[in-house]
Design a protein around this motif. Structure first.
Motif, PDB file in Angstrom:
ATOM      1  N   GLY A 155       0.800  -1.213   0.000  1.00 13.85           N
ATOM      2  CA  GLY A 155       0.000   0.000   0.000  1.00 13.85           C
ATOM      3  C   GLY A 155       0.835   1.267   0.000  1.00 13.85           C
ATOM      4  O   GLY A 155       2.065   1.226   0.042  1.00 13.85           O
ATOM      5  N   PRO A 156       0.179   2.420  -0.034  1.00 11.35           N
ATOM      6  CA  PRO A 156       0.867   3.711  -0.013  1.00 11.35           C
ATOM      7  C   PRO A 156       1.674   3.879   1.277  1.00 11.35           C
ATOM      8  O   PRO A 156       1.275   3.419   2.336  1.00 11.35           O
ATOM      9  N   ASN A 157       2.780   4.572   1.158  1.00 14.24           N
ATOM     10  CA  ASN A 157       3.641   4.907   2.295  1.00 14.24           C
ATOM     11  C   ASN A 157       4.136   3.691   3.074  1.00 14.24           C
ATOM     12  O   ASN A 157       4.383   3.759   4.269  1.00 14.24           O
ATOM     13  N   ASN A 158       4.269   2.568   2.393  1.00 11.50           N
ATOM     14  CA  ASN A 158       4.764   1.354   3.010  1.00 11.50           C
ATOM     15  C   ASN A 158       6.281   1.400   3.080  1.00 11.50           C
ATOM     16  O   ASN A 158       6.943   1.678   2.087  1.00 11.50           O
ATOM     17  N   ARG A 159       6.847   1.132   4.240  1.00 12.06           N
ATOM     18  CA  ARG A 159       8.302   1.074   4.401  1.00 12.06           C
ATOM     19  C   ARG A 159       8.677  -0.330   4.830  1.00 12.06           C
ATOM     20  O   ARG A 159       8.127  -0.856   5.791  1.00 12.06           O
ATOM     21  N   THR A 160       9.600  -0.914   4.118  1.00 12.08           N
ATOM     22  CA  THR A 160      10.085  -2.244   4.442  1.00 12.08           C
ATOM     23  C   THR A 160      11.592  -2.186   4.563  1.00 12.08           C
ATOM     24  O   THR A 160      12.269  -1.633   3.695  1.00 12.08           O
ATOM     25  N   TRP A 161      12.134  -2.750   5.632  1.00 11.15           N
ATOM     26  CA  TRP A 161      13.573  -2.762   5.864  1.00 11.15           C
ATOM     27  C   TRP A 161      14.060  -4.196   5.882  1.00 11.15           C
ATOM     28  O   TRP A 161      13.389  -5.076   6.402  1.00 11.15           O
ATOM     29  N   THR A 162      15.235  -4.425   5.342  1.00 10.65           N
ATOM     30  CA  THR A 162      15.870  -5.736   5.361  1.00 10.65           C
ATOM     31  C   THR A 162      17.295  -5.566   5.839  1.00 10.65           C
ATOM     32  O   THR A 162      18.013  -4.690   5.360  1.00 10.65           O
ATOM     33  N   TYR A 163      17.684  -6.407   6.783  1.00  8.32           N
ATOM     34  CA  TYR A 163      19.043  -6.370   7.312  1.00  8.32           C
ATOM     35  C   TYR A 163      19.636  -7.758   7.160  1.00  8.32           C
ATOM     36  O   TYR A 163      18.978  -8.757   7.456  1.00  8.32           O
ATOM     37  N   THR A 164      20.851  -7.850   6.657  1.00  9.39           N
ATOM     38  CA  THR A 164      21.519  -9.138   6.542  1.00  9.39           C
ATOM     39  C   THR A 164      22.989  -8.998   6.911  1.00  9.39           C
ATOM     40  O   THR A 164      23.576  -7.935   6.757  1.00  9.39           O
ATOM     41  N   THR A 165      23.531 -10.070   7.404  1.00  8.71           N
ATOM     42  CA  THR A 165      24.937 -10.095   7.783  1.00  8.71           C
ATOM     43  C   THR A 165      25.561 -11.384   7.272  1.00  8.71           C
ATOM     44  O   THR A 165      24.865 -12.380   7.081  1.00  8.71           O
ATOM     45  N   SER A 166      26.845 -11.353   7.036  1.00 11.71           N
ATOM     46  CA  SER A 166      27.529 -12.532   6.523  1.00 11.71           C
ATOM     47  C   SER A 166      28.046 -13.397   7.666  1.00 11.71           C
ATOM     48  O   SER A 166      28.115 -12.965   8.814  1.00 11.71           O
TER      49      SER A 166
END
Length: 70
Positions: free
Chosen positions: A2-13
């Motif tokens: 939807g509008p103004n949707n914020r999605t964050w993804t964090y990954t580490t090795s």
């Protein structure tokens, strides 16, 4: 999504190696933005950003450390 949707993804090795982010396919809409940060959060150095009806196919980003935040 939807509008103004914020999605964050964090990954580490594992083992402290660099993280490689490869976009095999995909596009973002005209008003959308995707930003790749070289670290654990959005206060880290930006290593890539794209916006506005962009084809992401083939883009690649490599971290200098063991974490990437998108």
């Amino acid at each position: 999504y939807g509008p103004n949707n914020r999605t964050w993804t964090y990954t580490t090795s594992n083992g402290g190696e660099s993280v490689v982010v490869n976009f095999l396919s995909g596009c973002i809409a005209a008003r959308d933005v995707i930003t790749v940060y070289d670290g654990t959060n959005n206060g880290a150095t930006i290593i890539g950003t794209n916006s506005g009806a962009t084809d992401l196919t083939g883009l690649s980003f490599v971290s200098t450390g063991e974490s990437v935040f998108i």
